[in-house]
Design a protein around this motif. Structure first.
Motif, PDB file in Angstrom:
ATOM      1  N   ARG A  15       3.099   7.238  -7.058  1.00  0.00           N
ATOM      2  CA  ARG A  15       3.357   5.804  -6.969  1.00  0.00           C
ATOM      3  C   ARG A  15       4.854   5.563  -7.117  1.00  0.00           C
ATOM      4  O   ARG A  15       5.483   6.045  -8.063  1.00  0.00           O
ATOM      5  CB  ARG A  15       2.593   5.047  -8.059  1.00  0.00           C
ATOM      6  N   HIS A  40       2.315   1.764  -3.382  1.00  0.00           N
ATOM      7  CA  HIS A  40       1.265   2.125  -4.342  1.00  0.00           C
ATOM      8  C   HIS A  40       0.892   3.588  -4.237  1.00  0.00           C
ATOM      9  O   HIS A  40       0.622   4.249  -5.254  1.00  0.00           O
ATOM     10  CB  HIS A  40       0.035   1.245  -4.119  1.00  0.00           C
ATOM     11  N   THR A  41       0.873   4.110  -3.014  1.00  0.00           N
ATOM     12  CA  THR A  41       0.522   5.518  -2.807  1.00  0.00           C
ATOM     13  C   THR A  41       1.395   6.088  -1.702  1.00  0.00           C
ATOM     14  O   THR A  41       1.174   5.840  -0.521  1.00  0.00           O
ATOM     15  CB  THR A  41      -0.958   5.695  -2.422  1.00  0.00           C
ATOM     16  N   THR A  42       2.401   6.837  -2.082  1.00  0.00           N
ATOM     17  CA  THR A  42       3.226   7.549  -1.121  1.00  0.00           C
ATOM     18  C   THR A  42       3.119   9.035  -1.435  1.00  0.00           C
ATOM     19  O   THR A  42       2.429   9.422  -2.381  1.00  0.00           O
ATOM     20  CB  THR A  42       4.683   7.048  -1.153  1.00  0.00           C
ATOM     21  N   GLU A  43       3.745   9.878  -0.652  1.00  0.00           N
ATOM     22  CA  GLU A  43       3.583  11.318  -0.846  1.00  0.00           C
ATOM     23  C   GLU A  43       4.934  11.999  -0.930  1.00  0.00           C
ATOM     24  O   GLU A  43       5.826  11.752  -0.113  1.00  0.00           O
ATOM     25  CB  GLU A  43       2.769  11.926   0.308  1.00  0.00           C
ATOM     26  N   TRP A 103      -0.293  -5.712  -8.546  1.00  0.00           N
ATOM     27  CA  TRP A 103       0.222  -4.372  -8.844  1.00  0.00           C
ATOM     28  C   TRP A 103       1.705  -4.406  -9.173  1.00  0.00           C
ATOM     29  O   TRP A 103       2.222  -3.527  -9.853  1.00  0.00           O
ATOM     30  CB  TRP A 103      -0.032  -3.429  -7.665  1.00  0.00           C
ATOM     31  N   ASP A 119       0.833  -1.210   0.000  1.00  0.00           N
ATOM     32  CA  ASP A 119       0.000   0.000   0.000  1.00  0.00           C
ATOM     33  C   ASP A 119       0.867   1.260   0.000  1.00  0.00           C
ATOM     34  O   ASP A 119       0.551   2.242  -0.680  1.00  0.00           O
ATOM     35  CB  ASP A 119      -0.920   0.013   1.228  1.00  0.00           C
ATOM     36  N   GLN A 120       1.964   1.240   0.779  1.00  0.00           N
ATOM     37  CA  GLN A 120       2.833   2.413   0.860  1.00  0.00           C
ATOM     38  C   GLN A 120       3.503   2.687  -0.483  1.00  0.00           C
ATOM     39  O   GLN A 120       3.621   3.838  -0.910  1.00  0.00           O
ATOM     40  CB  GLN A 120       3.896   2.208   1.942  1.00  0.00           C
ATOM     41  N   ARG A 124       2.210  15.833  -3.015  1.00  0.00           N
ATOM     42  CA  ARG A 124       1.460  15.107  -4.028  1.00  0.00           C
ATOM     43  C   ARG A 124       1.525  13.608  -3.763  1.00  0.00           C
ATOM     44  O   ARG A 124       2.551  13.083  -3.335  1.00  0.00           O
ATOM     45  CB  ARG A 124       2.032  15.374  -5.431  1.00  0.00           C
ATOM     46  N   LYS A 125       0.447  12.930  -3.999  1.00  0.00           N
ATOM     47  CA  LYS A 125       0.435  11.475  -3.902  1.00  0.00           C
ATOM     48  C   LYS A 125       1.000  10.895  -5.194  1.00  0.00           C
ATOM     49  O   LYS A 125       0.555  11.254  -6.287  1.00  0.00           O
ATOM     50  CB  LYS A 125      -0.987  10.971  -3.646  1.00  0.00           C
TER      51      LYS A 125
END
Length: 300
Positions: free
Chosen positions: A96, A86-89, A118, A83-84, A93-94
């Motif tokens: 991948r 797949h979507t980090t910041e 994924w 999950d981290q 901004r978010k």
């Protein structure tokens, strides 16, 4: 989240002519294998195309030990890692990630990431700690891992100078699509190395392994704060994604059992000619005793 350092231009490396596809890197240090110079024949090489790598380094605390919240729940931890990534910041901004540098992750958790849909286009390499104890739930042994949304070639582990019974390893490989050398490691802890002697040797060896190619990303939990002299070889050879100019700074990544951020122990060292934006979450991470460090790195 702490205000990120937006695309800070990094200073040029003096005389850095080696390419990341060279067979080896640097001279021998403490018995470690070295490598050759850039191009002894002096041939003119076409510069590599521009590349952007969204990298994440994280000590995921995957062993069933005190302070590792999910060490006894490996399947849940593997999902948190996925999950981290797949979507980090980064920079508010978010994004991948397309490159991962993981420490204290079990071999079984890396296998779980390989099977996740994924990561179907990703390549993964893993190296176990030589003295690591078995992970919970028949998940193999702990170690370090590199993941990339690009083919990895030439990956191999190299043992770093380390105290007996707590030997450390570095893992490096080449992402040909980005013409970039990727490396990951975890240095000896202050408890194992109270005087910092081993970490000084490890930093010299790690810089040698990562090399002086035109594109390098070397991540990991280096178990020392930025001002620690043990990290001098790395700061001389590279820029760290979260430093401000030449100052050795950065967001705190190590946290205590309450989730309070304590100090910066995690790093992404990159070629000085690159530019980067780098961020650490302002809130506590519940999956580990370290917060992830994420960066968008642009190679010109």
């Amino acid at each position: 989240m702490r205000a990120p350092r937006a695309l800070i231009p990094l200073l040029s490396v003096c005389g850095a002519a080696a390419v990341v596809t060279a067979a080896g890197v640097g001279a021998d240090i403490d018995g470690l294998p070295g490598g050759g110079p850039a191009h002894a024949d002096g041939a003119v090489r076409k510069p590599p195309p521009k590349a952007t790598v969204t990298a994440l380094t994280w000590n995921v605390c995957g062993t069933a030990e005190p302070g590792c919240p999910l060490g006894a729940r490996p399947a849940e931890l593997a999902k948190r890692v996925a999950d981290q990534l797949h979507t980090t910041e980064v920079g508010g901004r978010k994004v991948r990630a397309n490159a991962a540098f993981l420490q204290e992750i079990c071999s079984g958790q890396v296998e779980a990431l390989k099977k996740a849909s994924w990561f179907a286009s990703w390549s993964w390499e893993f190296a176990a700690y030589p003295d690591g104890r078995a992970c919970a739930g028949n998940q193999g042994r702990p170690g370090v891992a590199i993941g990339a949304r690009a083919a990895l070639t030439g990956a191999r582990p190299t043992r770093l100078p380390s105290p007996s019974g707590n030997r450390r390893v570095a893992l490096c490989g080449e992402a040909a699509a980005w013409r970039t050398r990727l490396c990951v490691t975890q240095f000896s802890s202050p408890a194992e190395d109270p005087q910092g002697e081993w970490r000084r040797k490890q930093a010299r060896a790690y810089a040698d392994l990562a090399g002086t190619g035109t594109r390098v990303i070397a991540g990991g939990d280096l178990a020392a704060t930025p001002e620690n002299a043990a990290l001098d070889p790395l700061y001389r050879a590279y820029a760290e994604c979260d430093q401000s100019g030449t100052a050795r700074t950065g967001g705190k990544t190590l946290q205590d059992w309450k989730g309070t951020a304590l100090e910066k122990d995690d790093y992404l060292f990159i070629t000085k000619s690159a530019t980067a934006s780098c961020s650490v979450p302002a809130s506590a991470t519940k999956a580990s005793d370290h917060r992830p460090l994420s960066a968008v790195i642009r190679f010109r």
